[in-house]
Motif scaffolding. Structure first.
Motif, PDB file in Angstrom:
ATOM      1  N   ASN A  14      56.399  85.356  12.189  1.00 17.07           N
ATOM      2  CA  ASN A  14      57.439  85.682  11.205  1.00 17.07           C
ATOM      3  C   ASN A  14      58.821  85.855  11.815  1.00 17.07           C
ATOM      4  O   ASN A  14      59.726  86.374  11.160  1.00 17.07           O
ATOM      5  CB  ASN A  14      57.064  86.976  10.465  1.00 17.07           C
ATOM      6  CG  ASN A  14      55.880  86.772   9.537  1.00 17.07           C
ATOM      7  OD1 ASN A  14      55.705  85.703   8.973  1.00 17.07           O
ATOM      8  ND2 ASN A  14      55.059  87.800   9.386  1.00 17.07           N
ATOM      9  N   LEU A  15      59.002  85.431  13.071  1.00 15.36           N
ATOM     10  CA  LEU A  15      60.263  85.669  13.759  1.00 15.36           C
ATOM     11  C   LEU A  15      61.045  84.380  13.936  1.00 15.36           C
ATOM     12  O   LEU A  15      60.485  83.288  14.002  1.00 15.36           O
ATOM     13  CB  LEU A  15      59.993  86.298  15.137  1.00 15.36           C
ATOM     14  CG  LEU A  15      59.182  87.596  15.152  1.00 15.36           C
ATOM     15  CD1 LEU A  15      58.996  88.072  16.586  1.00 15.36           C
ATOM     16  CD2 LEU A  15      59.855  88.670  14.313  1.00 15.36           C
ATOM     17  N   ASP A  16      62.367  84.518  14.043  1.00 10.58           N
ATOM     18  CA  ASP A  16      63.203  83.365  14.345  1.00 10.58           C
ATOM     19  C   ASP A  16      63.039  83.022  15.825  1.00 10.58           C
ATOM     20  O   ASP A  16      62.497  83.819  16.612  1.00 10.58           O
ATOM     21  CB  ASP A  16      64.667  83.661  14.018  1.00 10.58           C
ATOM     22  CG  ASP A  16      65.221  84.817  14.824  1.00 10.58           C
ATOM     23  OD1 ASP A  16      65.440  84.659  16.044  1.00 10.58           O
ATOM     24  OD2 ASP A  16      65.455  85.896  14.242  1.00 10.58           O
ATOM     25  N   PRO A  17      63.501  81.827  16.276  1.00 10.61           N
ATOM     26  CA  PRO A  17      63.239  81.391  17.653  1.00 10.61           C
ATOM     27  C   PRO A  17      63.741  82.355  18.723  1.00 10.61           C
ATOM     28  O   PRO A  17      63.057  82.581  19.730  1.00 10.61           O
ATOM     29  CB  PRO A  17      63.978  80.047  17.731  1.00 10.61           C
ATOM     30  CG  PRO A  17      63.967  79.538  16.334  1.00 10.61           C
ATOM     31  CD  PRO A  17      64.112  80.754  15.465  1.00 10.61           C
ATOM     32  N   GLU A  32      61.577  85.429  18.655  1.00 15.42           N
ATOM     33  CA  GLU A  32      60.265  85.041  19.155  1.00 15.42           C
ATOM     34  C   GLU A  32      60.255  85.001  20.677  1.00 15.42           C
ATOM     35  O   GLU A  32      59.332  85.528  21.326  1.00 15.42           O
ATOM     36  CB  GLU A  32      59.887  83.670  18.597  1.00 15.42           C
ATOM     37  CG  GLU A  32      58.560  83.131  19.113  1.00 15.42           C
ATOM     38  CD  GLU A  32      58.295  81.721  18.630  1.00 15.42           C
ATOM     39  OE1 GLU A  32      57.191  81.468  18.137  1.00 15.42           O
ATOM     40  OE2 GLU A  32      59.189  80.864  18.766  1.00 15.42           O
ATOM     41  N   SER A  91      54.129  86.079  16.805  1.00 17.74           N
ATOM     42  CA  SER A  91      55.551  85.898  16.492  1.00 17.74           C
ATOM     43  C   SER A  91      55.776  84.945  15.320  1.00 17.74           C
ATOM     44  O   SER A  91      56.842  84.355  15.175  1.00 17.74           O
ATOM     45  CB  SER A  91      56.291  85.370  17.732  1.00 17.74           C
ATOM     46  OG  SER A  91      55.667  84.206  18.239  1.00 17.74           O
ATOM     47  N   GLY A 134      59.516  90.432   9.950  1.00 21.15           N
ATOM     48  CA  GLY A 134      59.561  90.471  11.404  1.00 21.15           C
ATOM     49  C   GLY A 134      59.355  91.865  11.953  1.00 21.15           C
ATOM     50  O   GLY A 134      58.648  92.058  12.952  1.00 21.15           O
TER      51      GLY A 134
END
Length: 302
Positions: free
Chosen positions: A249-252, A255, A247, A223
C-alpha cells in the motif's frame, strides 16, 4: 432475559451468540445497556457489529496468551536453521499440486526473498512454513526437526508474520502493535520506529485509533495501517520474521525506505519476505524465483 424480552429473530440469535462468546473472555459487550431500552433492531445491529470487532481482538489476545512462555534465548536470537526438502503440497494431488518439488535452505540471520508472478505459490509456501498446512510429501525442518513433530502453537510462537490481509482494531496503538491488553510501552515505540511509522500520536502508545468507540480516535491511512502491522513483527521477540508483501500500500519512495529500514532493524531475526517486484529485493542475501509452484532459480541480487 433482556434479549428475549425485547428482540426476536436474527437479532436475538446474533445477540445471544455474541453474549455467550463475551462471557468466555470475561468481556461485557457494549450493547448490553441497549437491551433494557428496547432500541430498534437496525441500531442494535450496528452495536453488535462493533462488538464483534472487540471480540475478534479478545480472541487474538487470548490465543497469544495461550501460546506459552515464548522461545528460548537461543531461539530468540535467531540461531535456528530452516530447511525445505523436496516439498509437495496440494488439495487435489496428484493432478494439480500447488507446490511441487520445492527445496530451499535459510541460514540463521539471512534475509531471503521469494518472488514470482501472482498465483505462482509464494503465499502457499509461506503458509506451509508457518505450518498452517502440512506438506503431502517431503519435509520442512527447523534446526533439523520436522515441523510435523512439533505443535503448531510452539512453532507459531517463534515466528512473527505480516500478511497482505491484516486487521487493525478500535483500541490503543499499543494494544494493536502488541496484540495484548498489557503492551510494553518501550517495545511498542521501538517497533513503530523500526517500521518507519510517523503518524503523530497525541497520547503516545495509549492513543486510541479508529472512531468506533472514541470520536477523537486517530484515523490511519492505508500505508500507516500497513506500517503498524509491520511493527507487530518487530514487537514480537522471536527468531523469524515472515513478511508477505509488506509494502503493497506504499508509494515507491516509502516502499524503498520501509524495506531498507526493515532489513536494518531485523538484524536479530531471520527474515523471509515475498514480493511481486525484484526492486524490493535489493537488500536480500538470497532470492528464490517461483513459477507454477516450483522454485526455478535462486541466487543473490548481484
Amino acid at each position: 432475559g433482556m434479549i428475549k424480552q425485547h428482540y426476536t429473530g436474527s437479532v436475538r440469535r446474533s445477540a445471544n451468540i455474541i453474549w455467550n462468546a463475551a462471557q468466555r473472555y470475561d468481556f461485557d459487550p457494549p450493547f448490553l445497556a441497549f437491551f433494557s431500552n428496547g432500541q430498534p433492531d437496525d441500531y442494535l445491529n450496528m452495536i453488535i457489529g462493533l462488538t464483534v470487532k472487540w471480540l475478534d481482538f479478545a480472541r487474538i489476545t487470548d490465543f497469544f496468551e495461550r501460546l506459552g512462555t515464548g522461545p528460548t534465548p537461543d531461539e530468540a536470537s535467531g540461531v535456528l536453521w530452516l530447511g525445505i526438502e523436496n516439498c509437495i503440497y496440494g488439495k487435489e494431488l496428484p493432478e494439480r499440486p500447488l507446490i511441487e518439488h520445492c527445496t530451499l535452505n535459510v541460514q540463521p540471520g539471512q534475509r531471503v526473498a521469494i518472488v514470482g508472478p501472482t498465483g505462482c505459490g509464494k503465499t502457499t509456501l509461506i503458509n506451509l512454513i508457518m505450518r498452517f498446512y502440512d506438506v503431502n510429501d517431503g519435509a520442512i525442518r527447523v534446526d533439523g526437526h520436522d515441523l510435523r513433530n512439533v505443535t503448531r502453537e510452539s512453532h507459531i510462537d517463534r515466528v512473527a508474520a505480516v500478511f497482505q490481509d491484516f486487521q487493525i482494531y478500535a483500541c490503543t496503538i499499543g494494544e494493536n502493535v502488541a496484540l495484548d491488553l498489557r503492551p510494553d510501552d518501550a517495545r511498542v515505540r521501538d517497533a513503530l520506529e523500526k517500521s518507519t511509522f510517523q503518524k503523530p500520536l497525541p497520547d503516545g502508545t495509549d492513543t486510541e485509533i479508529l472512531r468506533e468507540f472514541n470520536d477523537s480516535g486517530v484515523m490511519l491511512s492505508g500505508g500507516e495501517s500497513q506500517k503498524m502491522a509491520v511493527a507487530r513483527a518487530f514487537y514480537k521477540q522471536c527468531p523469524y520474521a515472515i513478511l508477505d508483501e509488506p509494502s503493497a500500500n506504499l508509494d515507491p519512495i516509502a516502499e524503498y525506505e520501509l524495506n531498507r529500514a526493515m532489513l536494518q532493524a531485523a538484524k536479530d531475526k531471520t527474515v523471509i519476505f515475498i514480493s511481486h517486484r525484484l526492486s524490493t529485493t535489493v537488500g536480500a542475501d538470497r532470492i528464490y524465483v517461483m513459477e507454477n509452484g516450483e522454485i526455478i532459480e535462486s541466487g543473490p541480487h548481484r
